[in-house]
Scaffold this motif. Structure first.
Motif, PDB file in Angstrom:
ATOM      1  N   VAL A 140       3.719 -16.234  -6.501  1.00 20.80           N
ATOM      2  CA  VAL A 140       2.617 -16.134  -5.543  1.00 20.80           C
ATOM      3  C   VAL A 140       1.423 -15.457  -6.210  1.00 20.80           C
ATOM      4  N   SER A 141       0.222 -16.049  -6.017  1.00 23.90           N
ATOM      5  CA  SER A 141      -1.035 -15.361  -6.370  1.00 23.90           C
ATOM      6  C   SER A 141      -1.910 -15.392  -5.135  1.00 23.90           C
ATOM      7  N   ALA A 142      -2.170 -14.226  -4.578  1.00 28.15           N
ATOM      8  CA  ALA A 142      -2.951 -14.166  -3.343  1.00 28.15           C
ATOM      9  C   ALA A 142      -4.214 -13.362  -3.595  1.00 28.15           C
ATOM     10  N   GLY A 143      -5.353 -13.988  -3.358  1.00 33.84           N
ATOM     11  CA  GLY A 143      -6.632 -13.309  -3.540  1.00 33.84           C
ATOM     12  C   GLY A 143      -7.130 -12.732  -2.226  1.00 33.84           C
ATOM     13  N   ILE A 144      -7.610 -11.479  -2.296  1.00 29.49           N
ATOM     14  CA  ILE A 144      -8.086 -10.828  -1.063  1.00 29.49           C
ATOM     15  C   ILE A 144      -9.536 -10.400  -1.215  1.00 29.49           C
ATOM     16  N   ASP A 145     -10.180 -10.243  -0.051  1.00 31.79           N
ATOM     17  CA  ASP A 145     -11.592  -9.862  -0.050  1.00 31.79           C
ATOM     18  C   ASP A 145     -11.734  -8.339   0.085  1.00 31.79           C
ATOM     19  N   GLU A 146     -12.930  -7.933   0.269  1.00 37.04           N
ATOM     20  CA  GLU A 146     -13.252  -6.502   0.358  1.00 37.04           C
ATOM     21  C   GLU A 146     -12.408  -5.792   1.422  1.00 37.04           C
ATOM     22  N   ALA A 147     -12.197  -6.478   2.545  1.00 34.55           N
ATOM     23  CA  ALA A 147     -11.451  -5.873   3.658  1.00 34.55           C
ATOM     24  C   ALA A 147      -9.945  -5.957   3.463  1.00 34.55           C
ATOM     25  N   GLY A 148      -9.546  -6.585   2.355  1.00 35.54           N
ATOM     26  CA  GLY A 148      -8.105  -6.726   2.117  1.00 35.54           C
ATOM     27  C   GLY A 148      -7.517  -7.972   2.746  1.00 35.54           C
ATOM     28  N   ASP A 149      -8.365  -8.834   3.301  1.00 35.56           N
ATOM     29  CA  ASP A 149      -7.869 -10.037   3.962  1.00 35.56           C
ATOM     30  C   ASP A 149      -7.724 -11.191   2.987  1.00 35.56           C
ATOM     31  N   LEU A 150      -6.836 -12.120   3.358  1.00 28.71           N
ATOM     32  CA  LEU A 150      -6.534 -13.259   2.499  1.00 28.71           C
ATOM     33  C   LEU A 150      -7.718 -14.185   2.350  1.00 28.71           C
ATOM     34  N   VAL A 151      -7.969 -14.605   1.117  1.00 26.18           N
ATOM     35  CA  VAL A 151      -9.002 -15.611   0.853  1.00 26.18           C
ATOM     36  C   VAL A 151      -8.385 -16.810   0.140  1.00 26.18           C
ATOM     37  N   THR A 152      -7.550 -16.532  -0.869  1.00 29.41           N
ATOM     38  CA  THR A 152      -6.913 -17.626  -1.615  1.00 29.41           C
ATOM     39  C   THR A 152      -5.408 -17.395  -1.669  1.00 29.41           C
TER      40      THR A 152
ATOM     41  N   GLY B 183      18.786 -24.056   5.173  1.00 28.52           N
ATOM     42  CA  GLY B 183      17.442 -23.567   4.878  1.00 28.52           C
ATOM     43  C   GLY B 183      16.811 -24.164   3.637  1.00 28.52           C
ATOM     44  N   LEU B 184      17.619 -24.685   2.732  1.00 27.10           N
ATOM     45  CA  LEU B 184      17.134 -25.235   1.460  1.00 27.10           C
ATOM     46  C   LEU B 184      16.147 -24.258   0.802  1.00 27.10           C
ATOM     47  N   GLY B 185      15.000 -24.765   0.331  1.00 29.13           N
ATOM     48  CA  GLY B 185      14.072 -23.879  -0.362  1.00 29.13           C
ATOM     49  C   GLY B 185      13.337 -22.907   0.547  1.00 29.13           C
ATOM     50  N   ALA B 186      13.467 -23.095   1.863  1.00 29.85           N
ATOM     51  CA  ALA B 186      12.726 -22.220   2.790  1.00 29.85           C
ATOM     52  C   ALA B 186      13.128 -20.762   2.612  1.00 29.85           C
ATOM     53  N   THR B 187      14.379 -20.506   2.300  1.00 28.49           N
ATOM     54  CA  THR B 187      14.829 -19.115   2.221  1.00 28.49           C
ATOM     55  C   THR B 187      14.007 -18.341   1.191  1.00 28.49           C
ATOM     56  N   VAL B 188      13.888 -18.909  -0.008  1.00 25.12           N
ATOM     57  CA  VAL B 188      13.169 -18.186  -1.062  1.00 25.12           C
ATOM     58  C   VAL B 188      11.652 -18.248  -0.829  1.00 25.12           C
ATOM     59  N   ASN B 189      11.147 -19.396  -0.364  1.00 24.98           N
ATOM     60  CA  ASN B 189       9.707 -19.463  -0.118  1.00 24.98           C
ATOM     61  C   ASN B 189       9.261 -18.466   0.943  1.00 24.98           C
ATOM     62  N   VAL B 190      10.027 -18.362   2.019  1.00 26.76           N
ATOM     63  CA  VAL B 190       9.658 -17.420   3.080  1.00 26.76           C
ATOM     64  C   VAL B 190       9.865 -15.982   2.594  1.00 26.76           C
ATOM     65  N   PHE B 191      10.940 -15.762   1.852  1.00 29.67           N
ATOM     66  CA  PHE B 191      11.160 -14.445   1.241  1.00 29.67           C
ATOM     67  C   PHE B 191       9.934 -14.057   0.403  1.00 29.67           C
ATOM     68  N   ALA B 192       9.411 -15.007  -0.361  1.00 26.36           N
ATOM     69  CA  ALA B 192       8.244 -14.733  -1.214  1.00 26.36           C
ATOM     70  C   ALA B 192       6.996 -14.465  -0.379  1.00 26.36           C
ATOM     71  N   ILE B 193       6.717 -15.355   0.555  1.00 22.13           N
ATOM     72  CA  ILE B 193       5.490 -15.220   1.354  1.00 22.13           C
ATOM     73  C   ILE B 193       5.503 -13.921   2.153  1.00 22.13           C
ATOM     74  N   GLU B 194       6.632 -13.662   2.780  1.00 22.59           N
ATOM     75  CA  GLU B 194       6.696 -12.504   3.677  1.00 22.59           C
ATOM     76  C   GLU B 194       6.805 -11.184   2.905  1.00 22.59           C
ATOM     77  N   SER B 195       7.383 -11.232   1.714  1.00 23.62           N
ATOM     78  CA  SER B 195       7.341 -10.023   0.875  1.00 23.62           C
ATOM     79  C   SER B 195       5.913  -9.767   0.429  1.00 23.62           C
ATOM     80  N   ALA B 196       5.247 -10.849  -0.007  1.00 21.28           N
ATOM     81  CA  ALA B 196       3.864 -10.701  -0.473  1.00 21.28           C
ATOM     82  C   ALA B 196       2.962 -10.192   0.650  1.00 21.28           C
ATOM     83  N   MET B 197       3.190 -10.675   1.865  1.00 22.29           N
ATOM     84  CA  MET B 197       2.352 -10.212   2.981  1.00 22.29           C
ATOM     85  C   MET B 197       2.500  -8.706   3.184  1.00 22.29           C
ATOM     86  N   ASP B 198       3.718  -8.187   3.018  1.00 22.93           N
ATOM     87  CA  ASP B 198       3.903  -6.740   3.143  1.00 22.93           C
ATOM     88  C   ASP B 198       3.186  -6.001   2.016  1.00 22.93           C
ATOM     89  N   GLU B 199       3.259  -6.570   0.815  1.00 20.62           N
ATOM     90  CA  GLU B 199       2.598  -5.916  -0.310  1.00 20.62           C
ATOM     91  C   GLU B 199       1.079  -5.932  -0.118  1.00 20.62           C
TER      92      GLU B 199
END
Lengths: 713, 208
Positions: free
Chosen positions: A412-424, A503-519
Motif C-alpha cells: 500500500v502507498s497512501a498519499g495524504i494532504d495537509e489535514a492528514g486526509d487521503l488523496v492518493t 474470502g480468497l484474497g479479500a482477507t489480506v487486502n482488507v487486512f492491508a487497507i484497514e491496517s493502513a487506515m489505522d496507521e
C-alpha cells in the motif's frame, strides 16, 4: 512454468438460465409433501434450511411439509458451485421466483375450476381457499406434474417481506438433530452393501515421482483385495479399513521415489513475492491530475500472510462404485456438476456415465480435498467392479495435499494532504491464484489425475474481477480517494498448490487497507473510527461501522495495561454483506482476543440465527488464522501435517463474539458467509498495535513475529 | 532418491512390522452389551466401533488423538478411540455417543445444543458431547473456564465454540433445576463455585 487455468465465471442468473422449468425446482409428491430441489449443498452453513424456508414462504405451505432433496446430478438443478457467499442470492432468488410462480399457477387452476376470481382466492398451507373459506383444491390435487414443465417467467410477484411468516424467522436446522445424536450423517458414515475400504499412498513431496514399488508385503495381507498403481498414483483396497491403512504403510516402505527440492526456504521469501513473474490485472484506476500536488506525506507499507490450510476437522472422503460403464459417486464436493465434468475429463469418459450425489462432509470453507478424494475413490473402485469403495484421507495427507490459500502480500502507498486526509491510494496485491477448482473448461483439476499422469498441477487461476476476483478481491479501499491505482498480480509459479479458502484474497487486502487506515489515523492524530468516517461515503457502511463502535463501547473504552482495541471494516466483494468488527486484544506473553463485536448489514435476513451462527464461526475462524495459523515446509515438502504442527484456536482461547445484525427487511439479501475474515484480521492487528505500540504487518500475530518487529526497530 | 519425508505424525500402530499381529477374538463391553470381534490386537477401537459394530457416531478426525472427534468413554473417562487398541479396551466399559442416548445428562445436553443450534457442520459434535457429558456427570455447575478445560482435547473448525460453551452451561443449569426442583436461573444470578472439589458423582458409562 505451468499454464494457468482460464477464469471461471458463474454469471448472475445462472441458476435460472440453466434450469428454467418450474419442475426443475419443486414437486408435490403424494402425502402432502413439497419436494424442493436445489443445486446448492449443505456444508454446515445451514443453507438447505434457509432455502427451504424461502420455498415454504412463497408457496404458502407449512415449513414441516418442505423436504429439500440432497443434490445429485440425476435429479437436481445445475447451480455450479456452492461458493462465494452467493447461495441465498443465486439459489434463493431462483426459488423465490419459481415458487411465487407455482403458487400463482395453483391459484389460476383453482379459479378456472371453481369459477371464483383469482383475487378472491388464497393459499393456506398448500390449500386454496375462497373468500368463504371453502377449500378449492391444493398443490397435490390440482397440479399435475407436467404442468410444472414450463419455464419460469419472473412475472409472479413474490410476497412483500411484511407478510413473511417463515422467512426472517430462526427456524431450526433439520440436520442438527442427527449430527447431535451421533446418527450417520456424513459420507464417512456410508456403509453400502459389499463396501470396501481404499487408501492412497501420496508421494512424499509435491515434486516426487514414483520410480518403483515392491507391493508384495501389502498384497500378502489377507484383507487386501488389490493394489492400484498408475504413474505416481498408488492405492490399495482392503475389506477392513485398518488393514487398508496398514497396507499403505507397507507400500510406502516398499516404494522408491525421485524427489526434488522445489519449495522456497529463504526466510524472507514472503517479502520477496512482489516482483516474481505475474499476470497483472488493473482492478481499478481513478485519475486526478491535481492530486499529486496536494500530497504532503506518503504511507508505504507491505502487509502479508503465509499459506493457510482449510483444516477441515473431518478429512476428505468419498465412495465410488463402477457398474459396467456407469459410475456412482458419493461425495461432499461443493459442486456436483463441476466434479462430474472433472471426473469425466480425468478418465476420458462421458459426463453422463457418472452419477454424482452429495453427501455431507465436515465443513470445508472452500476448495479442500473433497473433489480429489472422489477421484481417488473412482480410480480404486475401477479395480473392484460392482463393489463400492470408500476412501478417507489421512490427517497427514489432508494437511499436506489439500490446496492451500496462497501466501499473499499487499503493498500500500497512501498519499495524504495537509489535514492528514487521503488523496492518493496505490495498492498492489501479489499471490498465486485463488481458484483451481476442478471441472472447468475441460480441466480435470484433480490431484489423483496429476499423480497418475505424472504432470505437475497447473498454477491456480483467479475468478474474474466481474465476479469478485481472487488476488484482487476487495483490494479497492471503500474510502474516498481522488487518485487510485489498484492492481492484482497473480503469480505464475506455484511452489504449492493453491485454491479458494473462505474470502480468497479479500482477507489480506482488507487486512492491508484497514491496517493502513489505522496507521494513517495515527499520523493524522485522529480516532481510528472517526478517521474512517471522514472518508466513508456509503451510508450503510457508515451505519455498520458506527453500530459496531457503539456496541463495543468504543468511545468509552477503558485504558488498561497491555490491552488494546482495534477496528476493521469491509463490504465483501463490494456487493455482499457489510461488516464492521471491533476487537479487544490482550497482549502479555501472547496475543489473546477476548471479545469481538461484529455488526453486519445483510439486507433481508432469511434465518437470523443461522446468519449469526455463520458470523460467529467466521469471526472465530478468522481469529484463529490471524493469531496462529501458517503452513510450514522445508525445501521438499509440507511439514505442518497434524494439529500440533498446524494449531488452531481451542475452547479456552476463543473470543466472545457479539453479533449485531441490522434490520433491513426490505433490501435484497446479501451473502454473509465470508464477510468477517478481513475485518477480524485487521481489527486484531490494530488492537495489538493499540495495546503495545508495535505494528505487525505479517500474520499470524505470533510472539516470534512481534519480537522480530520490535528487534527490527 | 528417498524413502520419503520423516512423517512422525503417522500413528505408531500403522508403522510396518516384521511380523503383523495375528487376528484374534476380542470380547468387549460396548454400550452395555457384550460384543465379540475378530481383528488384529492393535486395531484401533474407532474402526471396531464404526465398521464391526456399526457405531459411526464416533468420527474419524485425525487418528492421532489430537482432535477429539472420536471421543468415547472408557470406564467413564473421555478417551480418543482412534488411539485405543482393541486389546486395551478388553475388560473395560466402552461407551459411545450412541450408548449415551438414554443418559439423562446426555439428553439434557443434546436438548441444550439443539436449543442453541450449537453446531455448524457438526463433525466434531459427537466427541464434544461425550466430553461434556463426562464433565457434567462429575460437576453440575462448571464455570465457563472449566467447561473450556474439559473440552480442551476437542477441536472445532467451524467456530461453534461460543454456542457450545453456552449450551453446556444451559444443560448444567437445567440439570440443577430438575435435580432440586428449582426454576432455571439466569447466568448472572447464579453463584460461582470455581473452587469446589470435583468428582463424587456416580461413574459414567457403567451399564444403566
Amino acid at each position: 512454468m505451468s499454464t494457468p487455468l482460464p477464469p471461471q465465471a458463474v454469471p448472475f442468473g445462472y441458476s435460472l438460465q440453466r434450469n428454467p422449468l418450474l419442475s426443475h425446482w419443486v414437486g408435490f409428491p403424494h402425502g402432502g409433501q413439497v419436494e424442493v430441489r436445489v443445486g446448492k449443498v449443505e456444508l454446515g452453513q445451514g443453507i438447505v434450511t434457509a432455502l427451504g424456508q424461502i420455498a415454504a414462504e412463497e408457496l404458502d405451505v407449512a415449513w414441516s411439509r418442505v423436504q429439500v432433496v440432497p443434490a445429485a446430478t440425476d435429479r437436481s438443478p445445475d447451480e455450479g458451485l456452492t461458493a462465494g457467499s452467493r447461495s441465498i442470492m443465486d439459489s434463493g432468488s431462483a426459488l423465490r421466483a419459481v415458487c411465487a410462480e407455482v403458487r400463482r399457477l395453483l391459484l389460476s387452476l383453482a379459479s378456472a375450476r371453481s369459477g371464483a376470481p383469482v383475487e378472491g382466492l388464497e393459499v393456506h398451507d398448500g390449500e386454496v381457499r375462497d373468500a368463504a373459506g371453502t377449500v378449492q383444491g391444493s398443490y397435490w390435487t390440482l397440479l399435475r406434474r407436467e404442468q410444472l414443465d414450463v419455464p419460469v417467467t419472473g412475472e409472479a410477484a413474490a410476497k412483500a417481506p411484511a407478510r413473511h411468516g417463515i422467512v426472517g424467522h430462526s427456524v431450526r436446522r433439520r440436520d442438527l438433530d442427527r449430527k447431535l445424536t451421533g446418527a450417520p450423517s456424513f459420507v464417512h458414515d456410508l456403509r453400502l452393501p459389499g463396501q470396501l475400504y481404499g487408501r492412497v499412498v501420496r508421494p512424499p513431496s509435491p515434486g516426487a515421482c514414483l520410480l518403483d514399488v515392491d507391493d508384495s508385503a501389502a498384497r500378502a495381507l489377507p484383507s487386501v483385495c488389490g493394489v492400484v498403481r498408475q504413474g505416481s498414483f498408488l492405492g490399495v483396497v482392503a475389506d477392513r479399513e485398518e488393514e487398508a491403512i496398514r497396507a499403505t504403510e507397507l507400500l510406502r516402505a516398499g516404494a522408491r521415489w525421485q524427489e526434488q527440492e522445489t519449495l522456497p526456504v529463504d526466510p524472507d521469501w514472503l517479502d520477496s513475492l512482489p516482483g516474481h513473474p505475474a499476470e497483472v490485472s488493473q482492478v481499478e484506476r481513478r485519475e486526478d491530475p491535481d492530486a499529486a500536488a496536494r500530497v504532503v506525506d506518503v504511507h508505504r507499507a507491505s502487509y502479508g500472510r503465509a499459506y493457510l490450510a482449510h483444516g477441515s476437522l473431518g478429512p476428505g472422503a468419498a465412495v465410488a462404485r463402477w457398474d459396467g460403464d456407469d459410475v456412482s459417486v458419493w461425495t461432499h464436493t461443493q459442486g456436483i456438476f463441476p466434479l462430474r465434468r472433472a471426473l469425466a475429463a480425468a478418465l476420458d469418459m462421458d459426463p453422463d456415465q457418472f452419477t454424482v450425489q452429495h453427501v455431507e462432509g465436515a465443513g470445508c470453507y472452500g476448495h479442500n480435498s473433497a473433489d480429489d478424494v472422489a477421484l481417488d475413490a473412482v480410480l480404486l473402485a475401477r479395480a473392484m467392479p460392482g463393489r463400492p469403495v470408500q476412501v478417507v484421507w489421512s490427517r497427514e495427507d489432508e494437511f499436506a495435499w489439500e490446496p492451500f490459500s496462497p501466501a499473499m502480500v499487499a503493498e500500500v502507498s497512501a498519499g495524504i494532504d495537509e489535514a492528514g486526509d487521503l488523496v492518493t491510494w496505490e495498492q498492489h496485491a501479489w499471490s498465486n491464484g485463488h481458484d483451481s477448482r476442478p471441472g472447468f473448461f475441460g480441466q480435470p483439476g484433480l490431484l489423483g489425475y496429476w499423480h497418475a499422469a505424472d504432470v505437475p498441477a497447473p498454477a491456480a487461476s483467479d475468478p474474474s474481477l466481474a465476479i469478485g476476483g481472487g488476488t484482487g478481491r476487495n483490494a479497492v479501499p471503500p474510502y474516498v480517494v481522488a487518485d487510485l491505482d489498484v492492481q492484482a498480480h497473480r503469480l505464475l509459479v506455484a511452489p504449492l498448490r493453491t485454491s479458494a479458502l473462505r474470502g480468497l484474497g479479500a482477507t489480506v487486502n482488507v487486512f492491508a487497507i484497514e491496517s493502513a487506515m489505522d496507521e494513517l489515523a495515527e499520523r493524522a492524530g485522529a480516532d481510528p473510527v472517526e478517521y474512517r468516517m471522514r472518508h466513508l461515503p456509503d451510508e450503510r457502511a457508515r451505519t455498520v461501522l458506527r453500530t459496531a463502535a457503539e456496541q463495543a463501547g468504543w468511545y468509552d473504552r477503558p485504558t488498561e495495561d497491555s490491552v488494546g482495541w482495534g477496528v476493521g471494516y469491509s463490504r465483501y466483494k463490494d456487493v455482499c454483506g457489510y461488516c464492521a468488527v471491533v476487537a479487544r486484544v490482550e497482549a502479555v506473553s501472547e496475543v489473546r482476543v477476548t471479545d469481538l463485536w461484529v455488526t453486519v448489514d445483510a439486507g433481508q435476513v432469511i434465518n437470523p440465527d443461522g446468519l449469526v451462527n455463520q458470523i460467529e464461526g467466521g469471526a472465530i475462524q478468522a481469529a484463529s488464522w490471524s493469531l496462529l495459523e501458517e503452513v510450514t515446509f522445508d525445501a521438499r515438502t509440507v511439514t505442518s501435517r497434524d494439529w500440533e504442527g498446524y494449531p488452531i484456536l481451542r475452547f479456552a482461547d476463543v473470543p466472545q463474539v457479539h453479533v449485531t445484525v441490522l434490520p433491513r427487511p426490505d433490501d435484497p439479501p446479501l451473502g454473509v458467509g465470508e464477510v468477517a475474515g478481513g475485518p477480524v484480521a485487521a481489527a486484531l492487528a490494530n488492537g495489538l498495535a493499540d495495546a503495545i505500540g508495535v505494528r505487525v504487518r505479517r500474520l499470524p500475530l505470533t510472539p516470534e513475529r512481534i519480537a522480530a518487529v520490535i528487534e527490527a526497530g | 532418491m528417498s524413502q520419503g519425508h520423516d512423517q512422525t505424525s503417522r500413528p505408531e500402530w500403522t508403522r510396518p512390522r516384521a511380523v503383523p499381529e495375528p487376528e484374534a477374538v476380542f470380547r468387549l463391553q460396548v454400550n452395555g452389551s457384550s460384543r465379540e470381534v475378530t481383528c488384529r490386537r492393535d486395531t484401533p477401537m474407532l474402526y471396531v466401533l464404526r465398521n464391526d459394530l456399526g457405531l459411526t457416531g464416533s468420527r474419524f478426525g485425525c487418528g492421532l488423538a489430537q482432535c477429539g472427534a472420536c471421543m468415547v468413554l472408557l470406564d467413564g473417562h473421555p478417551t480418543p478411540s482412534c488411539d485405543l487398541p482393541v486389546w486395551a479396551a478388553e475388560g473395560h466399559e466402552v461407551t459411545t455417543v450412541e450408548g449415551l442416548s438414554d443418559d439423562p445428562v446426555m439428553r439434557t445436553l443434546q436438548d441444550a445444543f439443539i436449543d442453541r443450534q450449537a453446531a455448524q457442520c457438526g463433525y466434531c459434535m459427537s466427541g464434544i458431547l461425550v466430553s461434556a457429558c463426562a464433565l457434567l456427570h462429575s460437576d453440575d455447575e462448571p464455570p465457563r473456564h472449566a467447561i473450556a478445560e474439559a473440552l480442551d482435547r476437542n477441536l472445532c473448525r467451524c467456530g461453534s465454540h461460543g454456542r457450545v460453551l453456552a449450551a453446556v452451561t444451559d444443560a448444567a443449569r437445567t440439570m440443577r433445576a430438575h435435580g432440586s426442583g428449582d426454576e432455571p436461573t439466569q447466568d448472572g444470578d447464579r453463584p460461582q463455585h470455581d473452587d469446589r472439589p470435583q468428582g463424587a458423582a456416580r461413574p459414567l458409562g457403567s451399564t444403566p
